[in-house]
Design a protein around this motif. Structure first.
Motif, PDB file in Angstrom:
ATOM      1  N   ASP A 112       4.257  -5.769   2.142  1.00 16.24           N
ATOM      2  CA  ASP A 112       3.664  -6.507   3.243  1.00 16.24           C
ATOM      3  C   ASP A 112       3.096  -7.859   2.829  1.00 16.24           C
ATOM      4  O   ASP A 112       2.936  -8.144   1.654  1.00 16.24           O
ATOM      5  N   TYR A 114       3.729  -6.476   8.390  1.00 11.72           N
ATOM      6  CA  TYR A 114       4.231  -5.273   7.723  1.00 11.72           C
ATOM      7  C   TYR A 114       5.732  -5.446   7.591  1.00 11.72           C
ATOM      8  O   TYR A 114       6.453  -5.592   8.588  1.00 11.72           O
ATOM      9  N   PRO A 149       0.799  -1.220   0.000  1.00  9.99           N
ATOM     10  CA  PRO A 149       0.000   0.000   0.000  1.00  9.99           C
ATOM     11  C   PRO A 149       0.840   1.282   0.000  1.00  9.99           C
ATOM     12  O   PRO A 149       0.359   2.328  -0.381  1.00  9.99           O
ATOM     13  N   TRP A 150       2.094   1.185   0.452  1.00 11.75           N
ATOM     14  CA  TRP A 150       2.986   2.339   0.487  1.00 11.75           C
ATOM     15  C   TRP A 150       4.304   1.946  -0.156  1.00 11.75           C
ATOM     16  O   TRP A 150       4.721   0.798  -0.082  1.00 11.75           O
ATOM     17  N   PRO A 151       4.996   2.907  -0.762  1.00 15.41           N
ATOM     18  CA  PRO A 151       6.245   2.587  -1.476  1.00 15.41           C
ATOM     19  C   PRO A 151       7.318   1.953  -0.588  1.00 15.41           C
ATOM     20  O   PRO A 151       8.095   1.151  -1.043  1.00 15.41           O
ATOM     21  N   GLU A 152       7.339   2.296   0.708  1.00 18.09           N
ATOM     22  CA  GLU A 152       8.398   1.756   1.567  1.00 18.09           C
ATOM     23  C   GLU A 152       8.040   0.403   2.176  1.00 18.09           C
ATOM     24  O   GLU A 152       8.770  -0.133   2.983  1.00 18.09           O
ATOM     25  N   HIS A 153       6.890  -0.148   1.784  1.00 18.26           N
ATOM     26  CA  HIS A 153       6.428  -1.434   2.324  1.00 18.26           C
ATOM     27  C   HIS A 153       6.254  -2.481   1.236  1.00 18.26           C
ATOM     28  O   HIS A 153       5.939  -2.172   0.108  1.00 18.26           O
ATOM     29  N   TYR A 183      -0.461   4.190  14.951  1.00 19.35           N
ATOM     30  CA  TYR A 183      -1.770   4.330  14.290  1.00 19.35           C
ATOM     31  C   TYR A 183      -2.866   3.578  15.043  1.00 19.35           C
ATOM     32  O   TYR A 183      -3.828   3.092  14.446  1.00 19.35           O
TER      33      TYR A 183
END
Length: 122
Positions: A33, A43, A27-31, A75
């Motif tokens: 998962d 994650y 879902p995010w560029p740095e992940h 979160y």
């Protein structure tokens, strides 16, 4: 991240993708998962990022949080039993411990039918 962290994440991800119904979710560029039925169960960092791991640990979470590099996941996830591990290069737990955490998280997130499938393999 050093090659040791990348190699461990790569081995952990490859193993995680073998459990019933598992797939990659980024879902995010740095992940990069691991998820089951679109519910994340681990994650993991994308290649080249610092080693980190976040898992849902309903049974061993309290014990895991005693480690100096562990903390409740941000979160609001920590309230639901998620634990984040951010060890330094020399503190990364061995692969068997990492797999145990990822499997516990998978069992907490996966539908019962898939957990039974996993149990049937052992």
């Amino acid at each position: 991240m050093g090659s040791k962290g990348d190699a461990i994440v790569s081995e952990l991800r490859a193993w995680g993708l073998t459990v019933p119904g598992a797939h990659s979710k980024a879902p995010w560029p740095e992940h990069d998962d691991l998820a089951v039925k679109d519910k994340t169960f681990a994650y993991l960092p994308a290649k080249g990022r610092e080693f980190s791991l976040s898992c849902k640990l309903p049974y061993t979470g309290y014990e895991a949080l005693q480690l100096p590099f562990a903390e409740p996941t941000g979160y609001g996830l920590g309230k639901s039993g998620w634990v984040s591990f951010n060890p330094g290069e020399g503190q990364i737990p061995d692969i068997e411990q990492l797999k145990a955490w990822v499997e516990e998280s998978y069992r907490a997130q996966a539908p019962r039918k898939l957990v039974k499938e996993l149990d049937a393999r052992n």
